[in-house]
Design a protein around this motif. Structure first.
Motif, mmCIF file in Angstrom:
data_model
loop_
_atom_site.group_PDB
_atom_site.id
_atom_site.type_symbol
_atom_site.label_atom_id
_atom_site.label_comp_id
_atom_site.label_asym_id
_atom_site.label_seq_id
_atom_site.Cartn_x
_atom_site.Cartn_y
_atom_site.Cartn_z
ATOM 1 N N PHE A 72 1.357 5.454 -0.352
ATOM 2 C CA PHE A 72 0.784 6.849 0.121
ATOM 3 C C PHE A 72 1.723 8.260 -0.205
ATOM 4 O O PHE A 72 3.241 7.747 0.028
ATOM 5 C CB PHE A 72 0.585 6.803 1.614
ATOM 6 C CG PHE A 72 -0.488 5.866 2.224
ATOM 7 C CD1 PHE A 72 0.284 4.592 2.354
ATOM 8 C CD2 PHE A 72 -1.881 6.006 2.376
ATOM 9 C CE1 PHE A 72 -0.495 3.644 2.818
ATOM 10 C CE2 PHE A 72 -2.464 4.951 2.895
ATOM 11 C CZ PHE A 72 -1.894 3.583 2.950
ATOM 12 N N LEU A 95 2.357 1.944 8.900
ATOM 13 C CA LEU A 95 2.928 2.668 7.776
ATOM 14 C C LEU A 95 4.411 3.020 8.056
ATOM 15 O O LEU A 95 4.680 3.434 9.344
ATOM 16 C CB LEU A 95 2.168 3.686 7.357
ATOM 17 C CG LEU A 95 0.701 3.595 7.036
ATOM 18 C CD1 LEU A 95 0.424 4.959 6.355
ATOM 19 C CD2 LEU A 95 0.639 2.522 6.077
ATOM 20 N N LEU A 136 -4.027 -0.547 10.950
ATOM 21 C CA LEU A 136 -2.875 -0.322 10.847
ATOM 22 C C LEU A 136 -2.210 -0.194 9.487
ATOM 23 O O LEU A 136 -1.416 0.844 9.092
ATOM 24 C CB LEU A 136 -1.939 -1.522 11.387
ATOM 25 C CG LEU A 136 -1.781 -1.543 12.741
ATOM 26 C CD1 LEU A 136 -0.871 -2.565 13.382
ATOM 27 C CD2 LEU A 136 -1.450 -0.007 13.644
ATOM 28 N N LYS A 137 -2.947 -0.708 8.383
ATOM 29 C CA LYS A 137 -2.360 -0.583 7.224
ATOM 30 C C LYS A 137 -3.249 0.540 6.389
ATOM 31 O O LYS A 137 -2.815 0.956 5.078
ATOM 32 C CB LYS A 137 -2.588 -1.789 6.407
ATOM 33 C CG LYS A 137 -4.060 -2.484 6.209
ATOM 34 C CD LYS A 137 -4.204 -3.448 5.394
ATOM 35 C CE LYS A 137 -5.378 -4.050 5.354
ATOM 36 N NZ LYS A 137 -5.347 -5.400 4.487
ATOM 37 N N GLU A 138 -4.065 1.250 6.926
ATOM 38 C CA GLU A 138 -4.863 2.176 6.473
ATOM 39 C C GLU A 138 -4.141 3.570 6.554
ATOM 40 O O GLU A 138 -3.374 3.792 7.128
ATOM 41 C CB GLU A 138 -6.332 2.081 6.907
ATOM 42 C CG GLU A 138 -6.968 0.971 6.931
ATOM 43 C CD GLU A 138 -7.547 0.538 5.450
ATOM 44 O OE1 GLU A 138 -8.147 -0.724 5.310
ATOM 45 O OE2 GLU A 138 -7.403 1.225 4.646
ATOM 46 N N GLN A 161 -3.557 7.064 7.416
ATOM 47 C CA GLN A 161 -3.534 7.765 8.674
ATOM 48 C C GLN A 161 -3.888 9.126 8.727
ATOM 49 O O GLN A 161 -3.691 9.867 7.663
ATOM 50 C CB GLN A 161 -1.850 7.530 9.332
ATOM 51 C CG GLN A 161 -1.303 6.111 9.610
ATOM 52 C CD GLN A 161 -0.085 6.154 10.186
ATOM 53 O OE1 GLN A 161 0.379 7.275 10.589
ATOM 54 N NE2 GLN A 161 0.333 5.149 10.445
ATOM 55 N N TYR A 201 -1.652 6.461 17.008
ATOM 56 C CA TYR A 201 0.205 6.510 16.898
ATOM 57 C C TYR A 201 0.530 7.813 17.446
ATOM 58 O O TYR A 201 -0.093 8.845 17.760
ATOM 59 C CB TYR A 201 0.454 6.617 15.169
ATOM 60 C CG TYR A 201 -0.157 5.440 14.616
ATOM 61 C CD1 TYR A 201 -1.408 5.839 13.972
ATOM 62 C CD2 TYR A 201 0.429 4.241 14.143
ATOM 63 C CE1 TYR A 201 -2.206 4.906 13.030
ATOM 64 C CE2 TYR A 201 -0.137 3.456 13.460
ATOM 65 C CZ TYR A 201 -1.511 3.774 12.992
ATOM 66 O OH TYR A 201 -2.173 3.065 11.986
ATOM 67 N N SER A 240 1.915 -2.657 4.680
ATOM 68 C CA SER A 240 2.039 -4.003 4.419
ATOM 69 C C SER A 240 0.668 -4.394 3.913
ATOM 70 O O SER A 240 -0.158 -3.986 4.912
ATOM 71 C CB SER A 240 2.704 -4.823 5.227
ATOM 72 O OG SER A 240 1.875 -4.968 6.533
ATOM 73 N N ILE A 241 0.370 -5.070 2.830
ATOM 74 C CA ILE A 241 -1.029 -5.818 2.979
ATOM 75 C C ILE A 241 -1.506 -6.452 3.831
ATOM 76 O O ILE A 241 -2.704 -6.519 4.239
ATOM 77 C CB ILE A 241 -1.103 -6.606 1.523
ATOM 78 C CG1 ILE A 241 -0.833 -5.895 0.326
ATOM 79 C CG2 ILE A 241 -2.338 -7.672 1.486
ATOM 80 C CD1 ILE A 241 -0.782 -6.609 -0.829
ATOM 81 N N GLY A 288 -1.149 -5.912 7.152
ATOM 82 C CA GLY A 288 -1.696 -4.928 8.040
ATOM 83 C C GLY A 288 -1.437 -5.244 9.466
ATOM 84 O O GLY A 288 -2.111 -5.004 10.235
ATOM 85 N N TYR A 295 0.978 -1.071 -0.200
ATOM 86 C CA TYR A 295 0.019 0.007 0.257
ATOM 87 C C TYR A 295 0.905 1.063 0.075
ATOM 88 O O TYR A 295 1.771 1.301 0.736
ATOM 89 C CB TYR A 295 -0.727 0.140 1.130
ATOM 90 C CG TYR A 295 -1.895 -0.886 1.282
ATOM 91 C CD1 TYR A 295 -2.838 -1.067 2.369
ATOM 92 C CD2 TYR A 295 -2.220 -1.923 0.092
ATOM 93 C CE1 TYR A 295 -3.963 -2.058 2.321
ATOM 94 C CE2 TYR A 295 -3.209 -2.869 0.124
ATOM 95 C CZ TYR A 295 -4.083 -3.007 1.393
ATOM 96 O OH TYR A 295 -4.859 -3.757 1.647
ATOM 97 N N PHE A 351 -3.901 1.331 -3.355
ATOM 98 C CA PHE A 351 -3.991 0.305 -2.872
ATOM 99 C C PHE A 351 -3.970 -1.032 -3.630
ATOM 100 O O PHE A 351 -3.168 -1.968 -3.638
ATOM 101 C CB PHE A 351 -5.241 0.294 -2.062
ATOM 102 C CG PHE A 351 -5.339 0.709 -0.770
ATOM 103 C CD1 PHE A 351 -6.534 0.734 0.154
ATOM 104 C CD2 PHE A 351 -4.329 1.467 -0.124
ATOM 105 C CE1 PHE A 351 -6.384 1.282 1.302
ATOM 106 C CE2 PHE A 351 -4.261 1.978 1.124
ATOM 107 C CZ PHE A 351 -5.416 2.195 1.736
ATOM 108 N N TYR A 406 4.211 10.035 16.928
ATOM 109 C CA TYR A 406 5.402 10.485 16.109
ATOM 110 C C TYR A 406 6.118 11.645 16.757
ATOM 111 O O TYR A 406 5.412 12.351 17.377
ATOM 112 C CB TYR A 406 5.110 10.767 14.709
ATOM 113 C CG TYR A 406 4.620 9.499 13.835
ATOM 114 C CD1 TYR A 406 3.052 9.540 13.719
ATOM 115 C CD2 TYR A 406 5.436 8.823 13.122
ATOM 116 C CE1 TYR A 406 2.755 8.379 12.985
ATOM 117 C CE2 TYR A 406 4.931 7.603 12.567
ATOM 118 C CZ TYR A 406 3.519 7.551 12.433
ATOM 119 O OH TYR A 406 3.012 6.455 11.660
#
Lengths: 114, 112
Positions: free
Chosen positions: A34, A102, B97-99, B101, B33, A95-96, A98, A32, A51, B35
């Motif tokens: 961004f 990130l 987690l993978k989506e 942010q 999260y 990572s797929i 999940g 994934y 995605f 940072y």
């Protein structure tokens, strides 16, 4: 584990010129991906994400990025830069599976000159 | 929707003082999260919470503690502040987690 590299720390372009910011990632499967932008004194804002599907992704503010699996790259482009695009740009990879957060690159600072 | 909110916006501490940075999100996200951002270092993950009731160390956890108070709130505590902790701190949240942010506006912390 995934990782991401932004080779350019600082780029200066003239207003109206085209822009390409580089992003290379390392990940065993399809990631994934961004791009975020951070204006001075602000938090990060999502520009676009990939995605799956079409490898050319359109984002906000006229930006686009292309996922190239063979080159492990996800470069950000804009055909004509405006002074308001001056900011810091971050590429991120997820990572797929999940099961990890990130991973962000260290960023590229864009300066725009008249 | 306010998105992700952080308090305070700016804080000055003396070495050895303690403080808690607050973060809240109203997007019903599962993951949150913390940072820190320093010049030339990009964003470095301090701690994260994949879901309510769990927390995990990130890249630079030393000197910090976190609490996932509930699904909305995730706080970061400095027990004994050091000048090396002078930084801008960002909180973020995501569905998983993978989506994508979503970031708060940041807290600028100066430790003297």
């Amino acid at each position: 584990a995934q990782s991401v590299t932004q080779p350019d720390i600082h780029i200066t372009v003239s207003e109206g010129a085209s822009l390409e910011l580089r992003c290379n990632y390392s990940y065993g499967a399809t990631p994934y991906l961004f791009w975020y932008v951070q204006s001075p004194g602000q938090g990060l804002q999502l520009l676009l994400k990939y995605f799956s599907g079409d490898t050319l992704v359109q984002g906000i503010k006229g930006f686009e990025a292309e996922f190239k699996r063979s080159q492990s790259s996800f470069n950000l482009r804009k055909p004509s830069v405006h002074w308001s695009d001056a900011a810091e740009y971050f590429c991120a990879v997820g990572s797929i599976s999940g099961n990890t957060p990130l991973v962000f690159g260290k960023g590229t600072r864009l300066s725009v000159i008249a | 929707n306010a998105g992700v909110t952080q308090t305070p916006k700016f804080q000055v501490l003396k070495t050895g003082q303690s403080m808690t940075l607050q973060c809240a999100q109203d997007m019903n996200h599962n993951s949150m999260y913390w940072y820190r951002q320093d010049p030339g270092m990009g964003l470095r993950l301090i701690y994260y919470s994949a879901s309510e009731g769990t927390t995990d160390k990130g890249e630079v956890p030393n000197g910090y503690n976190v609490s996932r108070l509930n699904k909305r709130e995730f706080s970061l505590r400095l027990e004994s502040a050091a000048p090396s902790q002078t930084s801008v701190y960002f909180c973020a949240s995501s569905e998983r987690l993978k989506e994508t942010q979503y970031f708060g506006p940041g807290t600028r912390l100066l430790v003297l």
